[in-house]
Design an enzyme around this catalytic site. Sequence first.
Site, PDB file in Angstrom:
ATOM      1  CD1 TRP A 196     -25.331  19.672  27.294  1.00  0.00           C
ATOM      2  CD2 TRP A 196     -24.305  17.948  25.630  1.00  0.00           C
ATOM      3  NE1 TRP A 196     -26.375  19.335  26.249  1.00  0.00           N
ATOM      4  CE2 TRP A 196     -25.616  18.211  25.372  1.00  0.00           C
ATOM      5  CE3 TRP A 196     -23.685  17.128  25.162  1.00  0.00           C
ATOM      6  CZ2 TRP A 196     -26.182  17.864  24.043  1.00  0.00           C
ATOM      7  CZ3 TRP A 196     -24.269  16.602  23.812  1.00  0.00           C
ATOM      8  CH2 TRP A 196     -25.183  17.190  23.462  1.00  0.00           C
TER       9      TRP A 196
ATOM     10  CG  ASN B 157     -25.284  18.597  20.362  1.00  0.00           C
ATOM     11  OD1 ASN B 157     -25.338  17.470  19.972  1.00  0.00           O
ATOM     12  ND2 ASN B 157     -26.167  19.446  20.325  1.00  0.00           N
ATOM     13  CD  GLU B 158     -28.041  17.773  16.956  1.00  0.00           C
ATOM     14  OE1 GLU B 158     -28.594  16.672  16.859  1.00  0.00           O
ATOM     15  OE2 GLU B 158     -28.806  18.985  17.162  1.00  0.00           O
TER      16      GLU B 158
ATOM     17  CE1 TYR C 233     -33.477  12.891  18.384  1.00  0.00           C
ATOM     18  CE2 TYR C 233     -31.529  13.580  17.284  1.00  0.00           C
ATOM     19  CZ  TYR C 233     -32.174  13.103  18.310  1.00  0.00           C
ATOM     20  OH  TYR C 233     -31.304  12.877  19.571  1.00  0.00           O
TER      21      TYR C 233
ATOM     22  CD  GLU D 133     -28.173  13.749  19.870  1.00  0.00           C
ATOM     23  OE1 GLU D 133     -29.255  14.143  19.450  1.00  0.00           O
ATOM     24  OE2 GLU D 133     -27.274  14.790  20.164  1.00  0.00           O
TER      25      GLU D 133
ATOM     26  CD1 TRP E 140     -32.802  12.621  23.169  1.00  0.00           C
ATOM     27  CD2 TRP E 140     -30.520  13.107  23.148  1.00  0.00           C
ATOM     28  NE1 TRP E 140     -32.522  13.727  23.956  1.00  0.00           N
ATOM     29  CE2 TRP E 140     -31.310  14.132  23.701  1.00  0.00           C
ATOM     30  CE3 TRP E 140     -28.930  12.994  23.007  1.00  0.00           C
ATOM     31  CZ2 TRP E 140     -30.754  15.208  24.406  1.00  0.00           C
ATOM     32  CZ3 TRP E 140     -28.733  14.186  23.711  1.00  0.00           C
ATOM     33  CH2 TRP E 140     -29.535  15.387  24.187  1.00  0.00           C
TER      34      TRP E 140
END
Length: 389
Positions: free
Chosen positions: A81, A193-194, A276, A313, A344
């Site tokens: 980050w 991020n996302e 995920y 990820e 991740w």
Amino acid sequence: MKRKAILLTLALATVSFSKPVARQSTSFVEVDGQSFTLDGQPYTVFGSNSYWVGLTGLTTDEMDVAFNDIANTGGTTVRTWGFNEVTSASSDYYQLWNGSTPTINYGSTGLGNFDNVVAAAKANNIRLIVTLTNNWSDYGGMDVYVNQILGEGQPHDYFYSNPDVIAAFQNYVKVWVERYVDEPTIFGWELANEPRCTGSTSATSGTCTTTTITDWVKTMSGYIKSLDSNHLVGLGDEGWFNLPNSTDYACDGSQGIDFDANLAIDTIDFGTFHLYPYSWGKETPSAMVWGQEWIENHRNSQATLKKPVLMEEFGVLADQNQITTYENWYSTVIDSALSGVLIWQAGSNLTSGPTPNDGFTIYPDTPVYYLEEQTSALLRARDFERQFV
């Protein structure tokens, strides 16, 4: 053909693929078609995420241990980050907001500390993908910009369309990019991020579409390229598609992401996606099989658009058939010729205690850690072999 096979056999016999050779970083990672290169040679993108390395008060010695643990798996690349938006100063942070006025933290708990992250990564021959904001509320993210500039509770998606918010984010990005423009330890910049039309709250304008975010990607990636011609730029998204007539939320554009349209942008150098299946409710016919298809679908986009794509990820928990699932997904990455992969997330056992564990964390001397070692060697061998095909 026979001579080529002989050369390949000799080359493979003389090169160790278990770990990258330690050396000073002197060149920038580049893109060549669907692959990455460094000094004209294949650069294998394998490694992990470590969002916490610059945000949890680590000493420089602890940072070194963390990166060394990743390097010992054969890791070359770490995603971390480059943001922490706060409204009151405490611990490590990068930008402090007082009303609508942000102030960059250049000190030892801010960018001065990130200098230490870069130095520790370089010492371990690691390149950094630096993500510049978060769709979610962890470590501030987009909603801090929206709330501080436009007022509490304003729509999350105004981050992508409001001129004042965009200007504030560009000011922040400029500080990072110009500080490290000549630093080859930086692999590349990621916009967010996302990113999605919705965030951690339910606040939305109801007008955000894939076009909204794609236009923002064009604006922000073009802005970074205007400041920095050395580094690669990616989006940092989960890889949602926007397919005609799809009724699947992962593929119908409802998240505000059109993976193919974003990858096609001239100022985006590489694509990203996450995986995920349990968190996303994707368990048919099984989470493992759905994930394998997700990887293959993004590999197809990579081939169509002729740009590298990273699975940057992914995660399932230990009691969710983890080892078998990871073996399957890593094998799919290698066999499909996907450009690279980051798990991740990384973990280390430091003198001050273990690094953050969200259930997905992989610590040294565990079965998945050993699987990473094996996979990195296979991936590096694959990338090396491509030179002779």
